[in-house]
Design a protein around this motif. Sequence first.
Motif, PDB file in Angstrom:
ATOM      1  N   TYR A 215       0.936  -1.070   0.079  1.00 27.19           N
ATOM      2  CA  TYR A 215       0.134  -0.073  -0.075  1.00 27.19           C
ATOM      3  C   TYR A 215       1.001   1.221  -0.154  1.00 27.19           C
ATOM      4  N   ALA A 216       0.496   2.005  -0.832  1.00 22.21           N
ATOM      5  CA  ALA A 216       1.209   3.552  -0.722  1.00 22.21           C
ATOM      6  C   ALA A 216       0.179   4.841  -0.821  1.00 22.21           C
ATOM      7  N   ALA A 217       0.379   5.424   0.067  1.00 25.56           N
ATOM      8  CA  ALA A 217      -0.625   6.446   0.217  1.00 25.56           C
ATOM      9  C   ALA A 217      -0.138   7.915   0.450  1.00 25.56           C
ATOM     10  N   GLU A 235      -5.640   8.560  -0.849  1.00 26.32           N
ATOM     11  CA  GLU A 235      -5.212   9.043  -2.353  1.00 26.32           C
ATOM     12  C   GLU A 235      -4.126   7.898  -2.428  1.00 26.32           C
ATOM     13  N   GLY A 236      -4.384   6.855  -2.515  1.00 28.19           N
ATOM     14  CA  GLY A 236      -3.095   6.111  -2.756  1.00 28.19           C
ATOM     15  C   GLY A 236      -3.490   4.768  -3.787  1.00 28.19           C
ATOM     16  N   VAL A 237      -2.708   3.848  -3.636  1.00 24.73           N
ATOM     17  CA  VAL A 237      -2.663   2.793  -4.482  1.00 24.73           C
ATOM     18  C   VAL A 237      -2.311   1.417  -3.770  1.00 24.73           C
ATOM     19  N   GLU A 253      -9.438   6.363  -3.071  1.00 21.00           N
ATOM     20  CA  GLU A 253      -9.344   7.655  -2.242  1.00 21.00           C
ATOM     21  C   GLU A 253      -9.400   7.208  -0.923  1.00 21.00           C
ATOM     22  N   THR A 254      -9.965   6.304  -0.243  1.00 18.18           N
ATOM     23  CA  THR A 254      -9.871   6.034   1.050  1.00 18.18           C
ATOM     24  C   THR A 254      -9.891   4.392   1.237  1.00 18.18           C
TER      25      THR A 254
END
Length: 405
Positions: A215-217, A235-237, A253-254
Amino acid sequence: MRSCASDLACPPRRAKRARAGAAPEPPLSPSLTRYVLREMLKPFGFFILVFTGVIWLTQSLQVIDQVVETGQGAAVFLEFSALLLPFVMSIVLPIAAFGATLYAVNKLFSESEIVAMLASGMSMLALARPAAIFGAGVTAALFAVTLWLTPTAAQTLRDRLQELRGDIANALIFEGRFVHPSEGLTIYVRDNLASGEMRGVFVHDRRDPRAETTYAARRAVLGREEGGLRMVMFEGVAQRSETGAALSVLRFETLVFDLEQFMRDAAQRTPRPRERNVLELIAPTAEQLGGYSLGRFYAEGHEHLSGPLYALALPLVAVAALLSAGFSRRGYAARIFLAVGVGVALRLTGLAMRSATAAEPSLWPTMYAPPILGAAAALAILAHGGVRWRARRPAAAGAGAGGAA
């Protein structure tokens, strides 16, 4: 008639004269006993400092990784290092007692103080009394260490390590570090703001070897709900890689990431044998075994009971090795090496018996054999006035022939 370079070099003849009806040999006076004890205590402190420093340093390396991974500071490292001291002292005290006895007896011999005591008619067994008192005192202290301090400190240390691994919120305070608060979990936070918001969050979950998720945010916050601790990322992937499958990517987004599961895993653990008291080790229940073998429990428990006995046996071995052959003008280096060799052999035999007990629990009585037999042999040698070196027999025979001529 036998002739010796010194009467002190012929302890067996003195013993025979005493048995033949001579006046009984005087015991070591209390003042001399205290004097010899003081001579042993002086190097004892030095050896404790030296050996503790060396062994403590090697043991403390085990906790450095844990402290660094969880982002802790010097205070936590010192706390963990202090909790290692009881285990270190259980190793150091017998070695220090052995070294102090060797040093003190060799010093007293070199300065002819023991020569004077032997010349006054004192037996070697009487001269071993300070070493026996010294060893008994160290043994009593060592029992307190192995039976109480060591298991208590080991349990406290592991509880604190598990607590730090489970305290993910505390680990995330340290920005700019890759932290591993639990097995299979890596978290990185670039910036921590005063508002409690985190910027530049990276989470890598590899608990399942068949599927890893990253996870990256841009930002995230920690929150507590009824279910426990949660990390809410914005706001991540998320990337998931499974064995034999294509990489899947999810933009969000969340996203809520559950951290409570890692805290529960850290809190649930089975105490290791080293953390249990001696009664639980020598008479464990099926629940207390917790997957460990009975032999491992027996080996650990009887090591707590037999280990302190070396603090009594090794000083007696040192005294017997140095005193048994009497006075020598050529020094005592060979006897010191002999004492060290015997001491090392006794301890290695004890460790071998511990390994054998771990494999076969019924062998636990053999763990007591090395210190008990070593002490008994040393006392027997001293009680019989030492040993006669074979190298002296031709010289003695030649001197006797000359006297007859």
